[in-house]
Design an enzyme around this catalytic site. Structure first.
Site, mmCIF file in Angstrom:
data_model
loop_
_atom_site.group_PDB
_atom_site.id
_atom_site.type_symbol
_atom_site.label_atom_id
_atom_site.label_comp_id
_atom_site.label_asym_id
_atom_site.label_seq_id
_atom_site.Cartn_x
_atom_site.Cartn_y
_atom_site.Cartn_z
ATOM 1 N N HIS A 296 0.850 -1.197 0.000
ATOM 2 C CA HIS A 296 0.000 0.000 0.000
ATOM 3 C C HIS A 296 0.885 1.247 0.000
ATOM 4 C CE1 HIS A 296 -3.089 -2.654 2.345
ATOM 5 N NE2 HIS A 296 -3.264 -2.768 1.045
ATOM 6 N N SER A 449 3.078 1.470 3.470
ATOM 7 C CA SER A 449 2.253 1.243 4.657
ATOM 8 C C SER A 449 2.721 0.016 5.439
ATOM 9 C CB SER A 449 0.786 1.059 4.246
ATOM 10 O OG SER A 449 0.298 2.191 3.579
ATOM 11 N N HIS A 450 3.821 -0.608 4.996
ATOM 12 C CA HIS A 450 4.408 -1.772 5.676
ATOM 13 C C HIS A 450 3.478 -2.979 5.622
ATOM 14 C CE1 HIS A 450 7.203 1.256 6.869
ATOM 15 N NE2 HIS A 450 6.347 1.857 7.656
ATOM 16 N N HIS A 451 2.822 -3.167 4.466
ATOM 17 C CA HIS A 451 1.887 -4.273 4.281
ATOM 18 C C HIS A 451 2.306 -5.151 3.115
ATOM 19 C CE1 HIS A 451 -1.211 -1.344 6.229
ATOM 20 N NE2 HIS A 451 -0.484 -1.977 7.136
ATOM 21 N N ILE A 452 3.588 -5.428 3.002
ATOM 22 C CA ILE A 452 4.107 -6.216 1.891
ATOM 23 C C ILE A 452 3.470 -7.602 1.898
ATOM 24 C CG2 ILE A 452 6.105 -6.940 3.255
ATOM 25 C CD1 ILE A 452 7.742 -6.875 0.667
#
Length: 515
Positions: A296, A449-452
């Site tokens: 994201h 957003s650190h949502h890999i």
């Protein structure tokens, strides 16, 4: 000793797998975690324990501190991922947000018919104790993960103003952001209780530590999965500089969307040409390993705020908005939230005076069209792979992010923010003036957003880029599964931790029922 199950990675999914599988006293479970383990709550370091200042946690001593490439106009940025039992759930922002039903129904439409929303909902309910909406058809009230929302009486002034400003912009209020039909502005559902981050090490692992059939080993780095022919038979690992091997009937990789594809490739499962360039013997040519990297993109409008900066453990987020970008056909494809500079989304490209007060309006694109990839840089498991997010190759991604940034500016200019916000630091009026100028600002100021997710995606054999089947078995080999955010076929329109936990809960039932 040969274990029934070896779980590689003690993050959100690994803690679930270890706890649920060890419920059966007839099996033996070994959990290997590369970071340290803290079995006693009283000795848990503050950066893991205290949940409201996420900046100190995400960029503290328990992060792998990866580097990621966003755009060609931006230096590579630090990517926090959790380095302790609990994984990234031990350093994250504790937003326990589900995707919307369409996310999981798309997975089913792509050939994963076990993963439609109605099949996933029981596992979302199973994992949670929702302290506000527990019980009924859409929430649990006896699961391991406690969930609550800050009541408005505890909201900081900027959060109150945000809700009012969003309403003034025409968006609805919905009290439960995890309701399947929710949209608009809502209190944030968080697994934070009395300021403590309720990681999966606390929620799942601690309730299982006493079991004699569960062995937990921290500070152990897996080097590769071992095969006899196509059969996974064990793991080669390192602890304290010493190498050792362990044998298992089934190997379950739960190392996250960065380390799971890295471990598969180091083990000989991945794109044959890429593995061959490093001299890695190919066990199975799986071209999708490391591809389909989804995330994201996010960027923040930054303001100086009045008054003194809040306490370092003030909640960095209490309210947020899900909404559909202008002219988008994808429902709830954006998020907007106000944030303190103790957020993990604090913009890295701006020099922040920590003695001053700032508030950001963070816009996050929840369903990007673009995708990146992850590739090895070396055969050394201690060296991170190259992470290329490859943002903004599609105009539609830029368009929706421009829409989000301009909405953040409009919200902040509402009368409710008078007396709270002072001047806008970035973007400037000039950078907002035209689409071209704002595109340039986004390419220089976007983070993640650190949502890999998505780097070992599940799917049918008709898609040659899928890595695991819908029962999360690695294709082309036996005795090996992957369970974490890497198996998602696409990003969900939400923070990823709740879905990662759901995936692990669901896999445990698959295993127990022989699927």
């Amino acid at each position: 000793m040969k274990y029934s199950y070896i779980i590689v990675g003690g993050g959100s999914a690994g803690c679930v797998m270890a706890s649920r599988l060890s419920e059966d006293p007839e099996v033996t479970v070994l959990l290997l975690e590369a970071g340290p383990d803290y079995p006693v709550f009283e000795t848990l370091p503050d950066d893991l324990k205290l949940g409201n200042n996420v900046w100190l946690s995400a960029y503290g001593p328990h992060s792998w501190a990866y580097r990621g490439h966003m755009t060609s106009d931006l230096p590579d940025l630090e990517i926090p991922r959790g380095r302790a039992t609990g994984g990234s759930s031990a350093i994250n922002g504790q937003v326990l947000l589900r995707g919307i039903p369409e996310d999981y129904d798309r997975w089913a439409e792509w050939g994963n018919d076990e993963w439609g929303f109605t099949q996933c909902l029981p596992y979302f309910n199973k994992m949670e104790t929702d302290l506000d909406f527990g019980g009924g058809d859409i929430h649990g009230n006896d699961g391991p993960v406690p969930v609550r929302r800050y009541p408005r009486t505890e909201w900081l002034p900027h959060a109150v103003a945000f809700e009012q400003a969003c309403v003034a912009e025409g968006y609805p209020v919905h009290e439960d952001q995890n309701d399947p039909e929710s949209t608009g502005v809502s209190p944030r559902a968080r697994n934070t209780i009395d300021g403590v981050r309720m990681s999966n090490a606390l929620n799942y692992l601690d309730i299982a530590r006493h079991r004699l059939n569960l062995t937990i080993r921290g500070s152990v780095t897996a080097h590769r999965v071992l095969f006899q022919g196509k059969q996974a038979v064990g793991v080669e690992a390192e602890s304290g500089g010493e190498m050792f091997t362990v044998e298992g009937d089934q190997i379950i990789v739960c190392s996250g969307a960065v380390a799971s594809p890295q471990l598969l490739m180091l083990s000989g499962v991945g794109p044959a040409d890429h593995l061959g360039s490093f001299g890695i013997a190919v066990v199975h040519d799986s071209p999708g390993v490391g591809k389909n990297l989804r995330d994201h993109p996010s960027a923040a409008v930054l303001y100086r705020a009045t008054g003194e900066r809040p306490d370092v453990q003030a909640p960095m987020t209490q309210v947020g908005m899900r909404y559909t970008a202008t002219d988008s056909s994808l429902r709830n494809d954006m998020q907007l939230q106000p944030m303190l500079m103790t957020s993990e989304h604090r913009p890295a490209q701006v020099e922040i005076d920590d003695d001053s007060n700032y508030i950001g309006m963070n816009a996050s694109l929840q369903l990007a069209m673009g995708q990146g990839e992850l590739t090895l840089q070396t055969t050394d498991p201690h060296v991170q792979p190259f992470i290329n997010y490859n943002y903004y190759q599609e105009e539609e991604d830029l368009r929706r992010m421009r829409d989000g940034i301009r909405l953040g500016v409009r919200v902040a200019e509402q009368s409710m923010y008078q007396g709270i916000l002072e001047d806008r630091v970035t973007p400037t009026d000039e950078e907002l003036a035209t689409d071209e100028a704002l595109n340039g600002w986004l390419r220089r100021n976007t983070g993640t957003s650190h949502h890999i997710s998505g780097t070992c995606k599940m799917g049918p054999d008709s898609d040659p880029m899928t890595v695991v089947d819908q029962y999360l078995k690695v294709k082309g080999v036996e005795g090996l599964r992957v369970a974490d955010a890497s198996v998602m076929p696409d990003c969900i329109r939400a923070n990823t931790n709740a879905t990662t936990i759901m995936i692990a809960e669901k896999l445990c039932d698959f295993i127990k029922t022989g699927k």
